[in-house]
Design a protein around this motif. Structure first.
Motif: not given
Length: 480
Positions: A268-272
């Protein structure tokens, strides 16, 4: 295949991608010379990926353009454009007809090219290939043949749910001038799965994304690096999950989707990388989650005037604000949804009520995130699981929400309500990627979301799920 397609296929194969094929002047290139070396086969396969980025295929019409227009993703399109007729499903309009014909011929030209390369590959000396390359090239080609046929089936034939025995499309596995007869929907799906199974067997043995073999830029010039830009093993399995769900084989759909998820190759793509105030650093297409995507140097040009507006152009493929605030991203549950907060804007629409997705904006972006057109991404595997296993659908949907900044949980328990939640999640996640039409069609839904209030009661004629074959195909191929 159709006479004019086969005649064009040779031209396509030898001349259409001048930037990747530089052996001799195009009029002098001979197949025997091209396929005398491993590099020739690599160039030919690269040419297929390049052709897929054309605007009449996945560079526009089979993603954010025609396919999302007929999937009722947009509230409004520019008046007096071909899309205005397409949105009304006027397939007999001359402009729409030309667009549909280009989709048909573009895909079948790609299939003809695949078959040409495959026939030469099978006649070649396998010993001239670097380790793994023979199996990888052959696996990608066979997988792509299935991928193209599946999209053609989903466009030009009734869905399996509507009529599995209906006459569908030709499944073409040879290169030549002969006319391939049409098969039924069920037969085409069986051919697709047969090809995908063969592709999976080849790639399972040799694809570095499976074997774990470390590839560097020094190894064979890095040919087997960046596997998400090729039809890799997990792209094959993800496509199998799509196909199995299409024919309502839920057990196999789940098995394939879980294999992709459990591989942990597509985190999953990081929130950052999303929820950042630095606009250039926003990963708009969730790159780490891309199972199969295309490199598209011309993406910025393709979206200009459609999903992006400048002083010269206003974006023409727009969503209505009411839809977003009350149905798609209701504030009570989705006010923190990254897909809404960071990727929906009215900039460049010249209308305060019209919004667009900025998913494919390219200007001033981090180089790691530009020029990508995703064709298969991780969240779809969770959506497939949700539909195949309705008892646990809420859990799969909540997994997506968790990784999109949404804290509110799905609470629906009834099947129809859960299907609506799945459909809305397709909309939120895949706006601009051409998935909504396929979701409606697979379920043979007789109503669409749409209209001023984006309600679920807009009647839709299921006959409109089937695009008309080109007239020349019908005449020269003696089609039904």
């Amino acid at each position: 295949m159709k006479r004019y397609i086969l005649l064009l296929a040779t031209v396509f194969f030898l001349t259409s991608c001048e930037d990747w094929l530089d052996v001799k002047p195009k009029s002098e290139v001979e197949g025997s010379e091209l396929f005398s070396t491993e590099s020739g086969f690599k160039d030919a396969l690269t040419g297929i990926y390049t052709a897929m980025t054309s605007s009449n295929l996945y560079g526009k019409e089979l993603t954010f353009g025609f396919l999302d227009v007929i999937g009722d993703v947009y509230y409004n399109v520019s008046a007096n454009s071909v899309y205005a007729y397409a949105k009304n499903h006027q397939y007999d309009n001359s402009g729409v007809e030309s667009m549909i014909n280009a989709i048909w011929s573009g895909n079948y030209n790609a299939i003809a090219t695949v078959n040409n390369i495959l026939e030469n590959l099978e006649a070649a000396d396998a010993n001239m290939f670097s380790p793994d390359n023979y199996n990888v090239i052959k696996g990608e080609l066979i997988g792509l043949r299935a991928f193209f046929h599946f999209d053609l089936l989903r466009l030009f034939a009734p869905s399996w749910k509507a009529d599995a025995t209906a006459t569908a499309i030709p499944y073409v596995t040879t290169y030549g001038y002969q006319i391939t007869p049409q098969s039924t929907v069920e037969e085409v799906l069986d051919y697709i799965l047969e090809d995908l199974e063969e592709a999976a067997n080849l790639l399972r043995e040799s694809d570095p994304i499976v074997t774990g073999r470390e590839i560097t830029a020094e190894d064979d010039d890095g040919y087997l690096m960046n596997r998400h830009f090729h039809f890799n093993y997990y792209a094959v399995k993800a496509t199998m999950a799509r196909v199995y769900l299409y024919k309502e084989d839920r057990a196999n759909a789940m098995e394939c989707a879980l294999e992709v998820i459990d591989s942990q190759k597509f985190p999953w793509t990081s929130v950052d990388d999303v929820a950042t105030g630095t606009v250039a650093d926003r990963d708009r297409t969730f790159t780490s989650e891309q199972i199969f995507s295309l490199q598209m140097p011309n993406l910025s040009d393709n979206v200009l005037g459609y999903l992006y507006g400048t002083m010269q152009y206003s974006a023409s493929l727009v969503i209505y604000r009411y839809w977003m605030d009350y149905m798609i991203w209701p504030s009570a549950t989705h006010s923190t949804d990254w897909r809404y907060v960071y990727f929906i804007t009215n900039e460049g629409t010249n209308n305060s009520s019209y919004y667009i997705t900025s998913k494919f904006w390219q200007e001033d972006m981090n180089d790691d995130f530009v020029n990508r057109m995703p064709l298969i991404r991780l969240p779809e595997m969770y959506l497939i699981l949700a539909e195949a296993d309705m008892a646990n659908a809420a859990d799969y949907l909540n997994a997506i929400r968790e990784h999109r900044g949404v804290t509110a949980k799905v609470t629906a328990t009834e099947q129809e309500a859960l299907l609506d939640e799945i459909g809305l999640e397709y909309y939120r996640e895949y706006i601009g990627e051409g998935q909504m039409f396929y979701w409606y069609k697979r379920l043979n839904r007789t109503t669409h979301w749409g209209g001023y209030y984006f309600d679920n009661n807009v009647q839709f004629d299921p006959d409109l799920y089937v695009l008309p074959m080109p007239q020349e195909e019908i005449e020269f191929g003696n089609r039904n």
